[in-house]
Design a protein around this motif. Structure first.
Motif, PDB file in Angstrom:
ATOM      1  N   ALA A 202      -7.629   8.271   1.463  1.00  0.00           N
ATOM      2  CA  ALA A 202      -8.249   8.466   0.150  1.00  0.00           C
ATOM      3  C   ALA A 202      -7.516   7.663  -0.911  1.00  0.00           C
ATOM      4  CB  ALA A 202      -8.274   9.946  -0.200  1.00  0.00           C
ATOM      5  N   LYS A 203      -6.186   7.620  -0.831  1.00  0.00           N
ATOM      6  CA  LYS A 203      -5.408   6.820  -1.781  1.00  0.00           C
ATOM      7  C   LYS A 203      -5.682   5.330  -1.624  1.00  0.00           C
ATOM      8  CE  LYS A 203      -1.594   9.840  -3.023  1.00  0.00           C
ATOM      9  NZ  LYS A 203      -0.178   9.869  -3.447  1.00  0.00           N
ATOM     10  N   ALA A 204      -6.032   4.933  -0.412  1.00  0.00           N
ATOM     11  CA  ALA A 204      -6.365   3.527  -0.161  1.00  0.00           C
ATOM     12  C   ALA A 204      -7.786   3.183  -0.605  1.00  0.00           C
ATOM     13  CB  ALA A 204      -6.195   3.214   1.322  1.00  0.00           C
ATOM     14  N   GLY A 205      -8.511   4.185  -1.101  1.00  0.00           N
ATOM     15  CA  GLY A 205      -9.871   3.947  -1.572  1.00  0.00           C
ATOM     16  C   GLY A 205     -10.928   4.047  -0.497  1.00  0.00           C
ATOM     17  N   GLU A 206     -10.551   4.607   0.670  1.00  0.00           N
ATOM     18  CA  GLU A 206     -11.512   4.747   1.774  1.00  0.00           C
ATOM     19  C   GLU A 206     -12.129   6.145   1.742  1.00  0.00           C
ATOM     20  OE1 GLU A 206     -12.206   2.156   3.238  1.00  0.00           O
ATOM     21  OE2 GLU A 206     -10.452   0.869   3.460  1.00  0.00           O
TER      22      GLU A 206
ATOM     23  N   PRO B 204       6.545  12.578   4.048  1.00  0.00           N
ATOM     24  CA  PRO B 204       5.392  11.987   4.709  1.00  0.00           C
ATOM     25  C   PRO B 204       5.701  10.563   5.200  1.00  0.00           C
ATOM     26  CG  PRO B 204       4.772  12.960   2.598  1.00  0.00           C
ATOM     27  CD  PRO B 204       6.261  12.899   2.631  1.00  0.00           C
ATOM     28  N   SER B 205       5.215  10.237   6.380  1.00  0.00           N
ATOM     29  CA  SER B 205       5.403   8.895   6.931  1.00  0.00           C
ATOM     30  C   SER B 205       4.342   7.955   6.364  1.00  0.00           C
ATOM     31  CB  SER B 205       5.338   8.936   8.456  1.00  0.00           C
ATOM     32  OG  SER B 205       4.055   9.338   8.896  1.00  0.00           O
ATOM     33  N   PRO B 206       4.588   6.649   6.361  1.00  0.00           N
ATOM     34  CA  PRO B 206       3.670   5.716   5.695  1.00  0.00           C
ATOM     35  C   PRO B 206       2.394   5.436   6.485  1.00  0.00           C
ATOM     36  CG  PRO B 206       5.490   4.523   6.696  1.00  0.00           C
ATOM     37  CD  PRO B 206       5.804   5.982   6.859  1.00  0.00           C
ATOM     38  N   LEU B 207       1.336   5.169   5.741  1.00  0.00           N
ATOM     39  CA  LEU B 207       0.122   4.567   6.288  1.00  0.00           C
ATOM     40  C   LEU B 207       0.111   3.132   5.795  1.00  0.00           C
ATOM     41  CD1 LEU B 207      -2.607   5.087   7.856  1.00  0.00           C
ATOM     42  CD2 LEU B 207      -3.650   5.275   5.578  1.00  0.00           C
ATOM     43  N   ILE B 208      -0.015   2.180   6.712  1.00  0.00           N
ATOM     44  CA  ILE B 208       0.135   0.768   6.365  1.00  0.00           C
ATOM     45  C   ILE B 208      -1.120  -0.004   6.745  1.00  0.00           C
ATOM     46  CG2 ILE B 208       1.540  -1.304   6.711  1.00  0.00           C
ATOM     47  CD1 ILE B 208       3.863   0.574   7.483  1.00  0.00           C
ATOM     48  N   ARG B 209      -1.593  -0.823   5.833  1.00  0.00           N
ATOM     49  CA  ARG B 209      -2.737  -1.694   6.102  1.00  0.00           C
ATOM     50  C   ARG B 209      -2.232  -2.943   6.827  1.00  0.00           C
ATOM     51  NH1 ARG B 209      -7.435  -3.430   2.909  1.00  0.00           N
ATOM     52  NH2 ARG B 209      -8.469  -4.999   4.222  1.00  0.00           N
ATOM     53  N   ALA B 210      -2.776  -3.217   7.996  1.00  0.00           N
ATOM     54  CA  ALA B 210      -2.337  -4.345   8.828  1.00  0.00           C
ATOM     55  C   ALA B 210      -3.044  -5.625   8.384  1.00  0.00           C
ATOM     56  CB  ALA B 210      -2.592  -4.051  10.304  1.00  0.00           C
TER      57      ALA B 210
ATOM     58  N   PRO C  54       0.209  -8.649  -5.445  1.00  0.00           N
ATOM     59  CA  PRO C  54      -0.374  -8.684  -4.103  1.00  0.00           C
ATOM     60  C   PRO C  54      -1.154  -7.407  -3.821  1.00  0.00           C
ATOM     61  CG  PRO C  54       1.982  -8.209  -3.998  1.00  0.00           C
ATOM     62  CD  PRO C  54       1.680  -8.572  -5.426  1.00  0.00           C
ATOM     63  N   GLU C  55      -2.126  -7.518  -2.919  1.00  0.00           N
ATOM     64  CA  GLU C  55      -2.905  -6.336  -2.550  1.00  0.00           C
ATOM     65  C   GLU C  55      -2.006  -5.322  -1.835  1.00  0.00           C
ATOM     66  OE1 GLU C  55      -7.323  -7.194  -1.593  1.00  0.00           O
ATOM     67  OE2 GLU C  55      -6.154  -8.720  -0.534  1.00  0.00           O
ATOM     68  N   PRO C  56      -2.219  -4.041  -2.098  1.00  0.00           N
ATOM     69  CA  PRO C  56      -1.325  -3.023  -1.508  1.00  0.00           C
ATOM     70  C   PRO C  56      -1.431  -2.981   0.009  1.00  0.00           C
ATOM     71  CG  PRO C  56      -3.215  -2.000  -2.567  1.00  0.00           C
ATOM     72  CD  PRO C  56      -3.263  -3.433  -2.948  1.00  0.00           C
ATOM     73  N   ARG C  57      -0.295  -2.717   0.641  1.00  0.00           N
ATOM     74  CA  ARG C  57      -0.235  -2.576   2.102  1.00  0.00           C
ATOM     75  C   ARG C  57       0.184  -1.171   2.508  1.00  0.00           C
ATOM     76  NH1 ARG C  57       0.456  -7.700   5.036  1.00  0.00           N
ATOM     77  NH2 ARG C  57       0.243  -9.426   3.584  1.00  0.00           N
ATOM     78  N   LYS C  58       1.102  -0.574   1.753  1.00  0.00           N
ATOM     79  CA  LYS C  58       1.609   0.752   2.088  1.00  0.00           C
ATOM     80  C   LYS C  58       0.947   1.799   1.201  1.00  0.00           C
ATOM     81  CE  LYS C  58       5.975   0.080   1.329  1.00  0.00           C
ATOM     82  NZ  LYS C  58       5.936  -1.290   0.834  1.00  0.00           N
ATOM     83  N   PHE C  59       0.571   2.906   1.828  1.00  0.00           N
ATOM     84  CA  PHE C  59      -0.034   4.015   1.096  1.00  0.00           C
ATOM     85  C   PHE C  59       0.806   5.248   1.387  1.00  0.00           C
ATOM     86  CE2 PHE C  59      -3.143   0.796   1.923  1.00  0.00           C
ATOM     87  CZ  PHE C  59      -3.672   0.583   0.658  1.00  0.00           C
ATOM     88  N   LEU C  60       1.495   5.693   0.338  1.00  0.00           N
ATOM     89  CA  LEU C  60       2.526   6.710   0.488  1.00  0.00           C
ATOM     90  C   LEU C  60       2.115   7.995  -0.210  1.00  0.00           C
ATOM     91  CD1 LEU C  60       5.593   4.413  -0.313  1.00  0.00           C
ATOM     92  CD2 LEU C  60       4.589   4.895   1.930  1.00  0.00           C
ATOM     93  N   LEU C  61       2.652   9.095   0.272  1.00  0.00           N
ATOM     94  CA  LEU C  61       2.464  10.391  -0.364  1.00  0.00           C
ATOM     95  C   LEU C  61       3.786  10.827  -0.991  1.00  0.00           C
ATOM     96  CD1 LEU C  61       0.454  12.316   2.405  1.00  0.00           C
ATOM     97  CD2 LEU C  61      -0.471  11.105   0.412  1.00  0.00           C
ATOM     98  N   ASP C  62       3.704  11.589  -2.062  1.00  0.00           N
ATOM     99  CA  ASP C  62       4.899  12.196  -2.632  1.00  0.00           C
ATOM    100  C   ASP C  62       5.410  13.283  -1.691  1.00  0.00           C
ATOM    101  OD1 ASP C  62       4.665  10.618  -4.907  1.00  0.00           O
ATOM    102  OD2 ASP C  62       3.436  12.117  -5.951  1.00  0.00           O
ATOM    103  N   ASP C  63       6.677  13.619  -1.834  1.00  0.00           N
ATOM    104  CA  ASP C  63       7.241  14.694  -1.017  1.00  0.00           C
ATOM    105  C   ASP C  63       6.456  15.989  -1.191  1.00  0.00           C
ATOM    106  OD1 ASP C  63       9.118  12.950  -0.111  1.00  0.00           O
ATOM    107  OD2 ASP C  63      10.813  13.830  -1.192  1.00  0.00           O
TER     108      ASP C  63
ATOM    109  N   THR D  85      -2.639  11.428   7.028  1.00  0.00           N
ATOM    110  CA  THR D  85      -3.471  10.225   7.080  1.00  0.00           C
ATOM    111  C   THR D  85      -4.756  10.397   6.286  1.00  0.00           C
ATOM    112  OG1 THR D  85      -2.578   9.715   9.269  1.00  0.00           O
ATOM    113  CG2 THR D  85      -4.586   8.582   8.633  1.00  0.00           C
ATOM    114  N   LEU D  86      -5.367  11.560   6.355  1.00  0.00           N
ATOM    115  CA  LEU D  86      -6.582  11.813   5.586  1.00  0.00           C
ATOM    116  C   LEU D  86      -6.330  11.612   4.091  1.00  0.00           C
ATOM    117  CD1 LEU D  86      -7.888  14.964   7.494  1.00  0.00           C
ATOM    118  CD2 LEU D  86      -9.098  12.776   7.290  1.00  0.00           C
TER     119      LEU D  86
END
Length: 451
Positions: free
Chosen positions: A248-252, A80-86, A2-11, A243-244
């Motif tokens: 970038a991890k989401a390809g934006e 880091p808290s998650p960035l999620i694609r809605a 499935p296409e990714p929804r969560k974009f996470l950072l390492d500690d 978030t910035l």
């Protein structure tokens, strides 16, 4: 897959510094003034309320302020808290826009407020302070400060706005579970509170006056503020910095629209200021939008002038958009957005045309919140529903134009302790209560005249 929804950072990618927008603003913000002399306040004026480290952060022009190791250790519980694609919401709206939400509801106390409650408690603790007083609207800030005080073995005393105290008993219980003591504001414990009848609905301005009055009388106590001041906004920038990196991890390559709700300004500034830095540097060109309630339209209908941060006039005068420190907003469900003023730094950026502001009715916001809950599975806090409603507007506009714009929303808190508000909406009992022009002018009449 499935296409990714969560974009996470390492500690290891969690921010090590807070970002200070003052270093990059084209024009410096006006200073706070002493209410008696109308001269800029100095460190000695703030010393009765705040420890020296927070005073230094309040006035610093340095671009970066290091986060103490003890604070980063607590942050690591949830950052880091998650960035999620809605993606489900995008599909429901039929929009080509890509909607991302930065979710701060994963913090121990359930909102972005922990980002500043922890450093405030830490700096007070290392200066020998044993008790913190504060105000709270809906209860998110009181909850966050009670949690932070528990970590550092301090007492926490909270004055909760009467309207929220009466309608949100679970919030009071949550604060008490973390070890805090809660008083209904206005109370009979302070001269500031005694100026109003006991059944008065209260306001954040009155609650601030009560907390400030008690802190100033106790040498072992200090006051902690959940929004508005520069150091509070500084602490919140960890959200935007993360978030910035996550975009970038989401390809934006960046964001086209950045949205946050605005009451006192810390939630909004946390996501907005790092993006504003990138905009000022020419790296991105997002529209940055602060969303407030139509019943408390500080940025959209208030006046940009010096006013008190509290009702009793115990605080310095701050240059900000204000509805008047005597203003008592209607008892809307977004209790955290019921404040007469706006953070001076947010006000300055709006006044300079760097940031936009809009005001929405609460019924539209709850419509967006229910839609979000039914697609993304999170019941939003009423405050964050304002940001979601504006994001919905932007996404539907993109549907009309065909523009594949990137929309970023800060989602803080959750609505699981606000189900009474949702019940009012779902049963058709929720009403809009926009501020009348007569009430606005009456409130503005009490604002001090500063040349």
């Amino acid at each position: 897959m499935p296409e990714p929804r969560k974009f996470l950072l390492d500690d290891s990618e969690m921010p090590t510094h807070w970002y200070n927008i003052v270093a990059d603003l084209p024009t410096p913000p006006p200073p706070p003034l002493h209410p008696g002399t109308h001269q800029p306040v100095g460190p000695d004026d703030l010393a009765p309320l705040f420890p020296p480290e927070l005073i230094a952060q309040e006035v610093t022009t340095e671009r970066w302020v290091e986060i103490p190791e003890a604070v980063r250790e607590v942050y690591a519980q949830y950052r880091p808290s998650p960035l999620i694609r809605a993606r489900n919401l995008e599909q429901k709206l039929g929009t080509p826009a890509r909607i991302y939400y930065k979710y701060e509801g994963v913090s121990p106390a359930g909102s972005h407020k922990v980002n500043t409650s922890v450093p405030q408690a830490y700096y007070n603790k290392i200066n020998g302070i044993t008790r913190l007083t504060t105000e709270t609207g809906a209860g998110q800030w009181g909850t966050a400060l009670s949690y932070a005080c528990a970590l550092f073995d301090m007492q926490c005393e909270v004055w909760q706005v009467g309207a929220s105290f009466d309608t949100k008993p679970q919030r009071r219980t949550l604060i008490e579970t973390f070890g805090g003591t809660v008083h209904r504001s206005p109370s009979r414990m302070t001269e500031s509170g005694k100026a109003f009848p006991e059944d008065h609905p209260g306001s954040l301005g009155i609650a601030i006056s009560e907390a400030v009055e008690l802190a100033a009388q106790d040498p072992e106590a200090k006051y902690a503020l959940g929004s508005v001041l520069n150091h509070v906004l500084l602490h919140q920038t960890v959200t935007g910095e993360e978030t910035l990196k996550q975009l970038a991890k989401a390809g934006e390559s960046g964001a086209d629209v950045v949205i946050g709700c605005a009451g006192g300004g810390s939630n909004f500034a946390g996501i907005a200021f790092p993006f504003l830095r990138e905009k000022l540097a020419g790296n991105q060109n997002p529209r940055i939008i602060a969303v407030e309630p139509s019943s408390c339209p500080t940025l959209t209908r208030g006046e940009y002038r010096y006013d008190f941060g509290d009702t009793a006039g115990l605080t310095p005068l701050m240059k900000m958009y204000t509805l008047g420190h005597d203003f008592v907003p209607s008892t809307i469900h977004a209790g955290g957005l019921r404040y007469h003023g706006m953070a001076p730094l947010v006000s300055h950026t709006v006044h300079e045309g760097l940031i936009e502001a809009t005001a929405l009715h609460q019924t539209e916001c709850f419509e967006a919140a229910v839609e979000f809950a039914r697609t993304e599975g999170i019941v939003p806090a009423p405050e964050s529903s304002h940001a979601l409603a504006q994001a919905r507007r932007e996404a539907l506009e993109a549907k009309e134009t065909g523009e594949e714009k990137v929309i970023v929303v800060l989602l803080s808190g959750h609505g699981l302790l606000e189900l009474g508000a949702y019940d009012s909406f779902l049963t058709g009992r929720l009403e809009d209560d926009p501020l009348s022009e007569d009430d606005l002018q009456a409130a503005l009449a009490g604002v001090p005249q500063v040349n």
